[in-house]
Design a protein around this motif. Structure first.
Motif, short mmCIF file in Angstrom:
data_model
loop_
_atom_site.label_atom_id
_atom_site.label_comp_id
_atom_site.label_asym_id
_atom_site.label_seq_id
_atom_site.Cartn_x
_atom_site.Cartn_y
_atom_site.Cartn_z
N TRP A 24 0.84 -1.21 0.00
CA TRP A 24 0.00 0.00 0.00
C TRP A 24 0.87 1.26 0.00
O TRP A 24 0.40 2.33 -0.38
CB TRP A 24 -0.97 0.01 1.18
N ARG A 25 2.12 1.16 0.42
CA ARG A 25 3.04 2.31 0.28
C ARG A 25 3.20 2.65 -1.18
O ARG A 25 3.11 3.81 -1.59
CB ARG A 25 4.43 1.97 0.86
N GLU A 26 3.46 1.61 -1.95
CA GLU A 26 3.55 1.80 -3.40
C GLU A 26 2.24 2.39 -3.93
O GLU A 26 2.24 3.29 -4.76
CB GLU A 26 3.85 0.44 -4.05
N GLY A 27 1.13 1.88 -3.38
CA GLY A 27 -0.19 2.33 -3.84
C GLY A 27 -0.41 3.82 -3.62
O GLY A 27 -1.07 4.48 -4.43
N VAL A 28 0.09 4.36 -2.53
CA VAL A 28 -0.14 5.79 -2.27
C VAL A 28 1.05 6.64 -2.72
O VAL A 28 1.13 7.82 -2.38
CB VAL A 28 -0.48 6.08 -0.78
N GLY A 29 1.95 6.03 -3.49
CA GLY A 29 3.01 6.81 -4.13
C GLY A 29 4.19 7.12 -3.24
O GLY A 29 4.84 8.16 -3.41
N LEU A 30 4.49 6.22 -2.30
CA LEU A 30 5.65 6.42 -1.43
C LEU A 30 6.71 5.36 -1.77
O LEU A 30 6.38 4.27 -2.22
CB LEU A 30 5.24 6.28 0.04
N PRO A 31 7.98 5.67 -1.53
CA PRO A 31 9.03 4.68 -1.78
C PRO A 31 8.90 3.50 -0.83
O PRO A 31 8.34 3.63 0.26
CB PRO A 31 10.33 5.46 -1.52
N VAL A 32 9.40 2.36 -1.25
CA VAL A 32 9.21 1.13 -0.47
C VAL A 32 9.97 1.19 0.85
O VAL A 32 9.58 0.53 1.82
CB VAL A 32 9.62 -0.11 -1.31
N ASP A 33 11.01 2.01 0.94
CA ASP A 33 11.78 2.16 2.17
C ASP A 33 10.90 2.74 3.27
O ASP A 33 10.44 3.88 3.20
CB ASP A 33 12.99 3.08 1.92
N LEU A 34 10.68 1.93 4.32
CA LEU A 34 9.74 2.31 5.38
C LEU A 34 10.18 3.55 6.14
O LEU A 34 9.38 4.16 6.85
CB LEU A 34 9.56 1.15 6.36
N LEU A 35 11.43 3.91 6.04
CA LEU A 35 11.92 5.07 6.81
C LEU A 35 11.79 6.37 6.02
O LEU A 35 12.00 7.44 6.57
CB LEU A 35 13.37 4.84 7.24
N ALA A 36 11.46 6.27 4.73
CA ALA A 36 11.33 7.48 3.91
C ALA A 36 9.91 8.03 4.04
O ALA A 36 8.95 7.27 4.10
CB ALA A 36 11.64 7.16 2.46
N GLY A 37 9.79 9.35 4.08
CA GLY A 37 8.48 9.97 4.06
C GLY A 37 7.78 9.94 5.41
O GLY A 37 8.42 9.96 6.46
#
Lengths: 364, 157
Positions: A292-305
């Motif tokens: 769902w990170r990918e789904g909302v347009g965020l990088p897969v790295d959990l620490l980014a954003g």
């Protein structure tokens, strides 16, 4: 959409079994807590949306059984029989039509009273799918295989997402599951939905959640009177995908990217990585925590954003259709406490994310 | 598509089992039945008395905090005949039909209580007649709805 605001949120502790309360009493519990927190009384509630599932409750027209408990008798009320996040769209529509100034949204679920796997099986096609023995968990296993086969993340990263959720939940008094397990310990745990193990699949919880929404004028007056910030609901978007598991690529985030884009456009967000401070998504599995990170347009790295499921997410408490509403409540709570200005709340309904809903909350 | 000669249907019997929590108020009522008592909840704010007891007051939406005992007799306000066969959800076996069930207003209650009637012929019942609760023998009561057998014609109301 005309802006509306969320004045308050309340939730129960989410646990495996609440013997001390029948489900309407769970709903009463959160409504009473919400009214106490906001200082509102029943006569000031103009309309009510309840969220429930007939199959889960074992009650036909399940919303009618909670009307007394949520104080809806004598008011205009309606029901969402999907994840509670979708009730945001309904509540916002009721408020923006101008007929109501306040809207109470209440979701409850007692997973312990029915049999969640059997109930989920009954949603599958009776000719071609049901004889195979599918459940929500089986669908999560299929999705995990498809996702891992893409090679964008490792098996280890999925277990790490689950370990991280448990660790976050240690700070969440309402979480059903908490703990300090390593990704290795999780991968050695009991298998639940191959290839997913215990703690990589969300628990079945008893719990409830309630939100109070209002038009912006009412919200501003409330905020001024009580010295609290106005938390606006600046966007709500939702969409439904094809139904059959075989008619979607389960390893992709489905309609979620289009839903997120629509929500960002409504809220004027152009750079979600930088502009969103906190996000809570309905992750029924640790694969979904990442997907769902990918789904909302965020990088897969959990620490980014943004802070990503800082409550532990659905992986640590899954009270049925209340799960998405809990995401909204968690985002609201953090914005109200000053932990950021913009938040994203996500809910989903249908196997492995057939339908998605995204709300954008902003502290004024 | 080629012409379909015989449309097909499949029989599907999903098993649905629920394990409902009676909660504090429901449990209180069932425990009362075991003692041969009818318990109700009372609202401190609007003085409403409701049976079976429940958390949310139907009058003011407040929490009902007090339990009160009602006399096990009342007035029959409505009745009908049940003639449609069904499986008793508590026993799993078919309840013998036909029988009458009705709505009883206990003295001191603000709502009516629905339960079985001993009378099987609706022609022998009338709205407004007094009825009284009949319980199982004390030694046989276990704290379940079946501890209350039925309402039968009685005196007072």
């Amino acid at each position: 959409m005309q802006p509306v605001a969320i004045l308050g949120a309340a939730q129960t502790r989410h646990v495996a079994r609440r013997d001390d309360a029948c489900y309407s009493e769970l709903a009463f519990e959160v409504v009473a807590a919400l009214l106490a927190e906001t200082g509102f009384t029943h006569p000031r509630i103009d309309t009510v949306i309840t969220v429930s599932s007939d199959f889960s409750d074992g009650r036909t027209i399940s919303d009618m059984a909670v009307q007394d408990a949520v104080g809806a008798a004598g008011k205009s009320s309606s029901k969402v029989s999907m994840d509670g996040a979708f009730a945001l769209a309904y509540a916002a529509a009721r408020l923006t039509c101008g007929r109501y100034r306040t809207c109470l949204v209440v979701a409850h679920a007692k997973a312990s009273e029915g049999r969640p796997r059997e109930i989920s099986r009954a949603a599958f096609d009776p000719f071609f799918e049901r004889p195979l023995g599918p459940t929500d968990h089986v669908a999560l296993g299929l999705q995990a295989r498809r996702f891992l086969a893409r090679g964008t993340v490792t098996r280890e990263a999925v277990a790490l997402a689950a370990a991280r959720a448990l660790a976050y939940a240690n700070g969440n008094p309402n979480a059903h599951w908490r703990g300090a397990l390593s990704s290795r310990e999780i991968q050695l745990g009991p298998p639940v939905a191959d290839p997913l193990h215990r703690f990589e699949v969300a628990p079945d919880s008893d719990g409830a959640c309630a939100l109070l929404l209002a038009d912006l004028d009412t919200a501003r007056a409330h905020a001024a009177a009580r010295g609290v910030p106005v938390i606006r609901l600046d966007a709500v978007a939702c969409a439904t995908d094809r139904h059959g598991l075989g008619d979607r690529d389960l390893g992709l985030p489905g309609v979620l990217p289009q839903v997120a884009r629509a929500a960002y456009a409504q809220a004027g967000i152009t750079d979600p990585v930088r502009e969103i401070d906190v996000a809570e998504v309905y992750d029924a599995s640790a694969v979904q925590t990442l997907l769902w990170r990918e789904g909302v347009g965020l990088p897969v790295d959990l620490l980014a954003g943004p802070a990503w499921n800082p409550s532990g997410g659905a992986l640590c408490a899954q009270p049925g259709f209340a799960t998405g509403l809990v995401r909204v409540a968690e985002v609201w709570r953090r914005l109200a406490a000053g932990e950021g200005r913009t938040g994203l709340a996500h809910g989903m309904t249908g196997f492995v994310g057939q339908a998605h809903c995204v709300g954008i909350l902003r502290r004024a | 598509m080629s012409d379909l000669k015989a449309p097909i249907a499949v029989r599907c019997t999903p098993e649905l089992v629920y394990n409902y929590a009676a909660g504090r108020y429901g449990s209180l009522f069932l425990q009362g039945l075991k003692e041969g008592r009818i318990l109700a909840s009372r609202c401190r704010r609007c003085a409403r008395t409701l049976v079976p007891p429940r958390l949310a007051c139907t009058g003011c939406f407040g929490a009902m905090e007090d339990a009160v005992e009602l006399e096990p007799r009342g007035e029959l306000l409505a009745f009908t005949l049940v003639a449609f066969p069904f499986l008793d959800p508590f026993t799993g076996i078919q309840r013998p039909i036909p029988y009458c069930y009705g709505m009883v207003r206990f003295a001191g209650a603000d709502n009516t209580f629905q339960y079985f009637l001993s009378e099987k012929d609706p022609a022998k019942l009338r709205v407004g007649q007094p009825v009284r609760a009949v319980f199982r023998a004390a030694a046989e009561r276990v704290g379940e709805m079946a501890d209350l057998l039925y309402f039968e014609p009685g005196i007072g109301g």
